[in-house]
Enzyme design. Structure first.
Site, short mmCIF file in Angstrom:
data_model
loop_
_atom_site.label_atom_id
_atom_site.label_comp_id
_atom_site.label_asym_id
_atom_site.label_seq_id
_atom_site.Cartn_x
_atom_site.Cartn_y
_atom_site.Cartn_z
N ALA A 1 0.86 -1.19 0.00
CA ALA A 1 0.00 0.00 0.00
C ALA A 1 0.90 1.23 0.00
O ALA A 1 1.95 1.23 0.63
CB ALA A 1 -0.90 0.00 1.22
N LYS A 2 0.45 2.26 -0.71
CA LYS A 2 1.25 3.49 -0.80
C LYS A 2 0.90 4.41 0.36
O LYS A 2 0.09 5.32 0.22
CB LYS A 2 0.95 4.20 -2.12
CG LYS A 2 1.98 3.97 -3.18
CD LYS A 2 1.57 4.61 -4.47
CE LYS A 2 2.62 5.50 -5.02
NZ LYS A 2 3.96 4.94 -5.03
N ILE A 3 1.50 4.12 1.49
CA ILE A 3 1.20 4.86 2.72
C ILE A 3 2.27 5.94 2.90
O ILE A 3 3.47 5.65 2.78
CB ILE A 3 1.15 3.89 3.91
CG1 ILE A 3 0.01 2.87 3.67
CG2 ILE A 3 0.97 4.63 5.23
CD1 ILE A 3 0.04 1.66 4.54
N TYR B 1 7.41 6.41 3.13
CA TYR B 1 8.38 7.09 2.26
C TYR B 1 9.52 7.77 3.02
O TYR B 1 10.47 8.26 2.41
CB TYR B 1 7.65 8.02 1.27
CG TYR B 1 7.06 7.13 0.19
CD1 TYR B 1 7.75 6.89 -0.99
CD2 TYR B 1 5.89 6.42 0.42
CE1 TYR B 1 7.26 6.00 -1.93
CE2 TYR B 1 5.40 5.51 -0.52
CZ TYR B 1 6.08 5.31 -1.69
OH TYR B 1 5.62 4.41 -2.61
#
Ligand code: PMP
Length: 297
Positions: A153-155, A159
């Site tokens: 998931a791009k949480i 990053y």
């Protein structure tokens, strides 16, 4: 880089408004603890007008990823694809990078936040990784463990790992970093998947410790059409000692060739690699106007 000016329109909580007039809460759980979910799409100028490449796939995974963080989005896939096209129109863009983000309301606890906000921006972003061919290093940082995070998931908070790895790579004179997973196998770049070429085949890390990008899948399709085998597996840094080529893939990075890894050059010039051929096909693919699912909503 400037992401907006006085005329830029964004979509924020159901309305198209000027970016300069938008307000966000400083007590947002996303700002303090990184609990936000985002995605990234690109619109390309085609013969039939702007086309958002794989829009439905991007929006579907965005909505699904948001659910995993209790940030349920009140729009369905078609509605958000429609909003994205309208955003392009509001800003007069044909080629653009589109960034949807769902972020939490005020909450200083670590508990799920009931209220949240939906923000979509569009801006121009041509060279994401800065250069045509990159000199990269294998980072001392590893990618987050899938036992600690949902790495698929791009949480937003994930990053931080990319930010510290790029900073460390740049301090040592490199353009970007390639990260290993917690078991020492090659994983991916800071914001892109990684492929290498050897003996006429492409190799890439298997799922498990990577973010399985949409562009990665497109590369599988292009390789198939070129009659090139792609082998998914677990590779060690030693496997990169004598390779013909390498490249990163991602919506922002598109297909970005790699010049050297820890100062070791590739056996072939980029122009003679499969990666370069894939890059050319990718450019054609994203700008062609005959898509099965082509629609401007
Ligand atoms: N890995 C990471 C860590 C990324 O941030 C991205 C970019 N979203 C990718 C891979 C590539 O994903 P996609 O091809 O879907 O853009």
């Amino acid at each position: 880089m400037k992401y907006y000016d006085k005329d830029t329109v964004i979509f924020h909580n159901g309305e198209f408004i000027k970016a300069e007039e938008a307000k966000a809460d400083l007590f947002s759980q996303s700002l303090h603890y990184g609990n936000g979910v985002f995605d990234a799409m690109r619109a390309y100028d085609t013969a039939l007008g702007p086309h958002i490449f794989k829009a439905k796939e991007h929006i579907t995974r965005f909505i699904e990823a948001a659910k995993t963080m209790h940030l349920d989005i009140d729009y369905n896939v078609d509605e958000l694809v429609g909003v994205s096209y309208q955003l392009l129109e509001e800003n007069g863009f044909t080629d653009a990078y589109i960034r949807p983000l769902v972020y939490a309301d005020e909450n200083m606890d670590l508990t799920p936040t009931k209220k949240h906000n939906l923000f979509i921006a569009a801006f121009r972003w041509d060279k994401f990784l800065g250069k045509d061919l990159l000199d990269i290093t294998i980072s001392a940082y590893t990618r987050p463990s899938p036992y600690s995070f949902n790495v698929e998931a791009k949480i937003s908070g994930h990053y931080i790992n990319s930010i510290v790895s790029i900073a460390e790579a740049k301090e040592r004179g490199f353009d970007d970093a390639l990260l290993l997973d917690v078991d020492g196998f090659i994983s991916e770049g800071t914001g892109a998947n990684f492929f290498f070429e050897k003996g006429g085949k492409l190799y890439t890390s298997q799922r498990g410790h990577i973010y399985p990008g949409i562009t990665r899948n497109v590369v599988f399709d292009i390789a198939k059409s070129l009659g090139v085998e792609v082998v998914e597996g677990q590779y060690k840094p030693e496997d990169l000692n004598d390779i013909d080529g390498a490249f990163f893939t991602g919506t922002a990075a598109q297909i970005t060739g790699i010049n050297s890894i820890d100062k070791k050059p590739m056996n072939k010039d980029w122009e003679n690699t499969i990666g370069c051929e894939v890059f050319e096909k990718y450019r054609q693919f994203v700008t062609q106007s005959e898509y099965d699912n082509y629609s401007i909503i």
